[in-house]
Structures are given as structure tokens and as C-alpha cells.
Design a protein around this motif. Sequence first.
Motif, PDB file in Angstrom:
ATOM      1  N   THR A 523       0.467  -0.888  -0.242  1.00 14.35           N
ATOM      2  CA  THR A 523      -0.429  -0.401   0.155  1.00 14.35           C
ATOM      3  C   THR A 523       0.692   1.445   0.290  1.00 14.35           C
ATOM      4  O   THR A 523       0.718   2.140  -0.758  1.00 14.35           O
ATOM      5  CB  THR A 523      -0.989  -0.397   1.413  1.00 14.35           C
ATOM      6  N   MET A 526       2.774   1.966  -3.623  1.00 11.53           N
ATOM      7  CA  MET A 526       1.401   2.269  -4.220  1.00 11.53           C
ATOM      8  C   MET A 526       1.529   4.045  -4.445  1.00 11.53           C
ATOM      9  O   MET A 526       0.887   4.207  -5.213  1.00 11.53           O
ATOM     10  CB  MET A 526       0.142   1.121  -4.503  1.00 11.53           C
ATOM     11  N   GLN A 527       0.626   4.537  -2.799  1.00 12.33           N
ATOM     12  CA  GLN A 527       0.687   5.288  -3.087  1.00 12.33           C
ATOM     13  C   GLN A 527       1.996   6.579  -3.429  1.00 12.33           C
ATOM     14  O   GLN A 527       1.540   7.640  -3.455  1.00 12.33           O
ATOM     15  CB  GLN A 527       0.738   5.824  -1.121  1.00 12.33           C
ATOM     16  N   PHE A 535      -3.120   1.052 -10.884  1.00 14.20           N
ATOM     17  CA  PHE A 535      -3.412   0.102 -10.717  1.00 14.20           C
ATOM     18  C   PHE A 535      -4.198   0.411  -8.907  1.00 14.20           C
ATOM     19  O   PHE A 535      -4.232   1.163  -8.231  1.00 14.20           O
ATOM     20  CB  PHE A 535      -3.027  -1.253 -10.449  1.00 14.20           C
ATOM     21  N   GLN A 536      -5.859  -0.568  -9.175  1.00 13.07           N
ATOM     22  CA  GLN A 536      -6.352  -0.112  -8.157  1.00 13.07           C
ATOM     23  C   GLN A 536      -6.573  -1.629  -7.184  1.00 13.07           C
ATOM     24  O   GLN A 536      -6.254  -2.868  -7.968  1.00 13.07           O
ATOM     25  CB  GLN A 536      -8.234   0.091  -8.104  1.00 13.07           C
ATOM     26  N   GLU A 537      -7.038  -1.540  -5.400  1.00  6.13           N
ATOM     27  CA  GLU A 537      -6.859  -3.387  -4.916  1.00  6.13           C
ATOM     28  C   GLU A 537      -8.619  -2.576  -4.471  1.00  6.13           C
ATOM     29  O   GLU A 537      -8.944  -1.612  -3.970  1.00  6.13           O
ATOM     30  CB  GLU A 537      -6.090  -3.157  -3.954  1.00  6.13           C
ATOM     31  N   ASP A 539     -11.228  -2.823  -1.572  1.00  4.72           N
ATOM     32  CA  ASP A 539     -11.468  -2.397   0.195  1.00  4.72           C
ATOM     33  C   ASP A 539     -10.656  -4.592   1.197  1.00  4.72           C
ATOM     34  O   ASP A 539     -11.927  -5.468   0.437  1.00  4.72           O
ATOM     35  CB  ASP A 539     -12.183  -2.291   0.628  1.00  4.72           C
ATOM     36  N   LEU A 571      -5.119  -7.369  -8.116  1.00  5.90           N
ATOM     37  CA  LEU A 571      -4.907  -6.097  -8.180  1.00  5.90           C
ATOM     38  C   LEU A 571      -5.735  -5.995  -9.978  1.00  5.90           C
ATOM     39  O   LEU A 571      -5.532  -6.264 -10.430  1.00  5.90           O
ATOM     40  CB  LEU A 571      -3.677  -5.467  -8.079  1.00  5.90           C
ATOM     41  N   ARG A 573      -6.711  -2.384 -13.102  1.00  3.54           N
ATOM     42  CA  ARG A 573      -6.788  -1.810 -13.537  1.00  3.54           C
ATOM     43  C   ARG A 573      -7.271  -1.802 -15.437  1.00  3.54           C
ATOM     44  O   ARG A 573      -7.650  -3.073 -15.573  1.00  3.54           O
ATOM     45  CB  ARG A 573      -5.116  -1.603 -14.367  1.00  3.54           C
ATOM     46  N   LYS A 577     -12.852   4.618 -17.369  1.00  2.00           N
ATOM     47  CA  LYS A 577     -12.979   4.415 -15.503  1.00  2.00           C
ATOM     48  C   LYS A 577     -14.126   4.187 -15.399  1.00  2.00           C
ATOM     49  O   LYS A 577     -15.263   3.632 -16.406  1.00  2.00           O
ATOM     50  CB  LYS A 577     -13.259   6.102 -15.592  1.00  2.00           C
ATOM     51  N   ASP A 578     -14.213   3.960 -14.989  1.00  2.00           N
ATOM     52  CA  ASP A 578     -15.303   2.860 -14.240  1.00  2.00           C
ATOM     53  C   ASP A 578     -15.878   1.144 -14.869  1.00  2.00           C
ATOM     54  O   ASP A 578     -16.947   0.488 -15.010  1.00  2.00           O
ATOM     55  CB  ASP A 578     -16.274   3.578 -13.658  1.00  2.00           C
TER      56      ASP A 578
END
Length: 656
Positions: A523, A526-527, A535-537, A539, A571, A573, A577-578
Motif C-alpha cells: 500500500t 502504490m501510494q 492499478f487499484q485494489e 477494500d 489488483l 486496472r 474509467k469505472d
Amino acid sequence: MPSKLASLGHSEAASQQPTAQGCLRPEGSMLKGLLPNSDEEPVPCLGSPAAGNRRGPERSPELPLDTPEQVSNEDPQAQVRPFTPKPPPPRPRLERALSLDEKGWRKRRFRTSREDLTLRNGASPSGGSLQDETPGTPARSGSPPCLSASLQEIPTARRAPGSGGPSSWGNCLSGMISTSLDLLHREGASAGSAPRLASLLSPRPLPAMGRNVASEGLRTANKVDPDHADYKLRLQARLFRAHSSLGPGRPPSPLACDDCSLHSSRSTFSLLAPIRAKDVRSRSYLEGSLLASGALMGADELARYFPDRNVALFVATWNMQGQKELPPNLDELLLPAEADLAQDLYVVGVQEGCSDRREWETRLQETLGPHYVMLYSAAHGALYMSVLIRRDLIWFCSEVESSTVTTRIVSQIKTKGALGVSFTFFGTSLLFITSHFTSGDGKVGERLVDYSKTVQGLALPKNVPDTSPYRSDAADVTTRFDEVFWFGDFNFRLSGGRAAVEAILKQDLGSSMQALLEHDQLTREMQRGSIFKGFQEPDIHFLPSYKFDVGKDSYDTTSKQRTPSYTDRVLFRSRHKDDICPVKYSSCPGIRTSDHRPVYGLFRVKVRPGRDNIPLAAGKFDRELYLLGIKRRISREIQRQQALKSQHASAICTVS
């Protein structure tokens, strides 16, 4: 020897004949048709000279449909009552074999009613009449000038079973089957014997004949010539009905139609949607880059399967620790209780996989069942990836391509590295990467290097065109696809030491793991933007997946005392968007065969219509694995039923 009985109407023959009690008397109304010279000439019966002039074994003419009662007035007992034949029940099983037109029917070879009856009684089939099958009885050279009928229409003789003496055939009604009358005459000639035909028919009743048997059997009435173009079609339809296995409750097969028209070829009970010929002509398979409505990857086809244009996707990662033992049940992993519906696409990545990779893939197929097929599977050392898809969606996938990267200094050692699999689904390109980065609490830099080697080394796509080449980067494979999922054992740990982590775990965390994630190395990186750019993860609401004692729920109790960590991650990507919506992100605490817990994610992925300019997978899948998995599934169900039956039996014995 030919019979010396005279025809009806001669008093001399009548005086020599026995009584007419044994004569066959059908009940009902009169038969249809007229016999020749019924008013002037006597009607010849079996054994008469007129009947002897005709060839009996060669053919047996059909029974006329309209025959008046013609019986001599000299013998009042011989008069026959008018009768009406009962309409036969539906579902014909025997066809009429003979007809008036001798030339047309002699060219055809079908099993007649006599041959069918012979086969039913265990005798060998014969091309002649029933006269030839009775030993010791001379064959008749003629038959009465009447039409033969099916064996179902032959009534039984009106004679007591135990009555003796010969029967009289001189006053019988003309118009019955010649061979049947010969058989009854021979049986009646021997004292104390009942007609053989009745004994044959009594133990095994013949199947009923349909109402349309006359139209199909008496084909000469419609003048159907064997050389006619419609003859073979009608013959195939008739034979299909005779041997059809469709029950009375099921609709008839379209092949069994009588009109043989083009409209009759449409199935009336198929579950498949009908395809119009117009659509087949206009559909553009692999024809340039058309985005027409009839395209296989087009918007219309996509709307048929996914009206909301969202695909349900399952992604899982698991470090198996090289254990040969597999969990007895994978339902908790592939079919979690939180998901009411199964997903459209399953992608499972394994690190340090078991030695028997085929067994692992078979277990996946067995768990998902016959609705899913293995679209593709690849391996890189101990890294395995399996892609399973719903069976009816394989037509909308492009060729599946794969690439590998080794992150070890010695390339021959493949315990660490990455495996990528990519393909296009409709108009959306997908990339799946599973990785195993360098282990160790303080080796964050090595893991960053592993990431860089992977994004630069994976050579994808190869033959499948890029859906958005102007957004692609030659130095980053993740930029060349619309949707990217990267999962595996990244080996990022929770910093601060085991004591600090255990102190947090002892608190009542509930569903929030934010206190633990503050110590998460991944975390933090990635920040900073040093790894997994873009990339996103989802919660995290589950406990750390590493490191457990094998077979237990306790974290590492060995001398190394490793810190519990979130090493296994999923993860994603998206280029748009969305386009990816996380639904569920969790682990499987019930699978304890490894020191890692499997981690999975459920996603909703937006799919766009595509163009027919990509190399298609053409519906290819691992058929051998599919059959093996289904057999395993059936065997497991049988064992479960037997075990349940044994438990019930034991319970009953215990109560008694």
C-alpha cells in the motif's frame, strides 16, 4: 396338393365340404371395393381352381377397401354378417407391405407383415409366404383374387379351442389374406388343432397401427413411382416414423413430416433460437473491420447475451506451497457462499503449484461442472494459470496468447517470475498476470525490480490486434489492454514486527483492517507511485493470508516466527474509467492445505462490441479435461448417494 374344393355357388363342392362352423367370420360392416364378376361368377375361395391359377408365394395382393357380401344362397350358414373394421389405434409400428400394383412393389424390398411376425417368433426371415415356413405342407400355387391386409386386421377364428374335426372353407368370405387363409386351412385340417395364427398372435399382441397407414402404405393409390424425385424423401420419412424413439408426449420430429416441404424442416422442440437465412447471408465473419449489426462481435450479438454489457468475472490467487495434497472440496474457493450466481469467467493463478498440474486442472473442471470449459491453461515452472469460461461464450473469444518472464538471476530457475495470458472478448481486450515476487521482509527493492521486469518483458499481444494502439506503451504491457488483472504472491509484508501486528490482531477489528494496512508495504509503495501504476485494489476486509501452520488456523509458530502479512493480492486496472466494479474481495479460511490462504475477487467488467477482424478461438477448449472432470463429478455423486443410503440403513438398524 391343390385343394379340390369348388368355388362358392357350386352345389357339388358344397356337398363335399365340411360344415361352415370353422369358417372365418369377421365382424362389422362390409369391406370396401368390389370383387370381379361378383354377380355372375362364383367367388373363388382357397383351394378353388380359379385361385390356383394365381401365384401365391410371389405376391399377396392387398385387401380391397370396399367388398360387398357375395355368398351363395345354397348354404345359409355360410352367409356373412356385415361388419365394420375397427379403426386402428395411433402410432403405427408395422407398415403395409403389398399393394395392387405388382410392378411397382416388386422393385421394393421392405420387411412385410409376415416377415415381421416370423422374426417376432424367433424364426429366420424368409422371402416367401408363410406357406413355405411350415414343413411337411405342400405350397399352394394360388391365392384368391382378393387383397391382403395387415396382420392386425385378421380376426381370430370362431371355433372352440378344443373342438376337433376339419373346418369348412368353402363358404368363407372372400377378401381375406391368402397366406393367412392357407395357414388356417392347414391348421384346421388336422384334428384337434386350433388355428396357428391365433396361437402366434395371442402371447405377443402386435402393435397398433395409425390412422394414416392407408395413405402411407397404399402408395400405389397415389401413383408414386420409385423413380420419382419425391419417393426417397417419403420413404425416409416413413421409415423414420416406424423406428422413432420419440414418446407420445414429445412432439414429432421435423424429419417425419408428410409434406416434405421446406417449412417442415424447422424444429418444433429445439431450445436453440432459430437463425434466419437472411442473417447468415449478411453476417460478416472475419471480413475486414466491419462493425455491422450482423457481426459476430457486434452490438446486437453482445446485447443478446449481456443486455447491460457487464460480465461477471472471478479471479483467484493461491500459493499452494508445493503440497501434493489438494483440498477435498474447492467449492469454498470457486463457489463462495456470498455469491448467489456463478460467474461467467473464472481465472485462477497458482504459485508453487502441486507437482501434478493436470490433477489440479481436473479438480477445477470437476468443481465447476459441465456448464464450463477450460478455455486455456499455461504454466511457467511452478506458476499455473487456468482460464475457464461458460461453454456458450467460447465463440466470442479471440485466440488466447501467453507470455512468461523469469525474475531470477539464473533464468533456468523458474520459482519466481510472471505468467501472462491475454485475449479479446467481444470488443474488450483482457490481460491476466500472475506473479511470484522475491520473498523476505526487507526485500522491497527486489520486488520493485521484479515488477519492472514483468511489465517490460511480457510480449503481449502477439497476433490479436490492439484495441487501442494509440494509448499503448511499448515499455509497459499493462497499457496495451482495456482491462488488466494482476494477482499473485507479491510477498509484500506488514512492517513493524510480529509483536506489533499480533497486538493489532488481538483487538476487535470487526470488518475494518485499516490499522493493519497502515503497516502494509505494498500500500505504501502504490501510494508513492513506484509500483502498479494505475492499478487499484478492492477494500480488504479479511485477515492476513500468510503465514499459517499447515492444517491449522494459527499463524507461524515455528522458530522463524514470521509476521502475518497480506502477501496474496488481486489488483486491477482499466483503460476506461469505472469499467471494472469490485463486488467481493475475500479469502478462504477453510482451505488449510498450505501456509497461504487463497484470495479471490468477484468483479463486474464492462464489455464493448467489437469488430470481426480478429483471429477467433473457434470454440476450442480442452475436451479431454472436460470429459474427465464430468466423470469425476458423476462418480462423486454416486459415492455420496451410496454413503447416504448406508447411513439411513445404519440408523434403521440402530432404532430397531
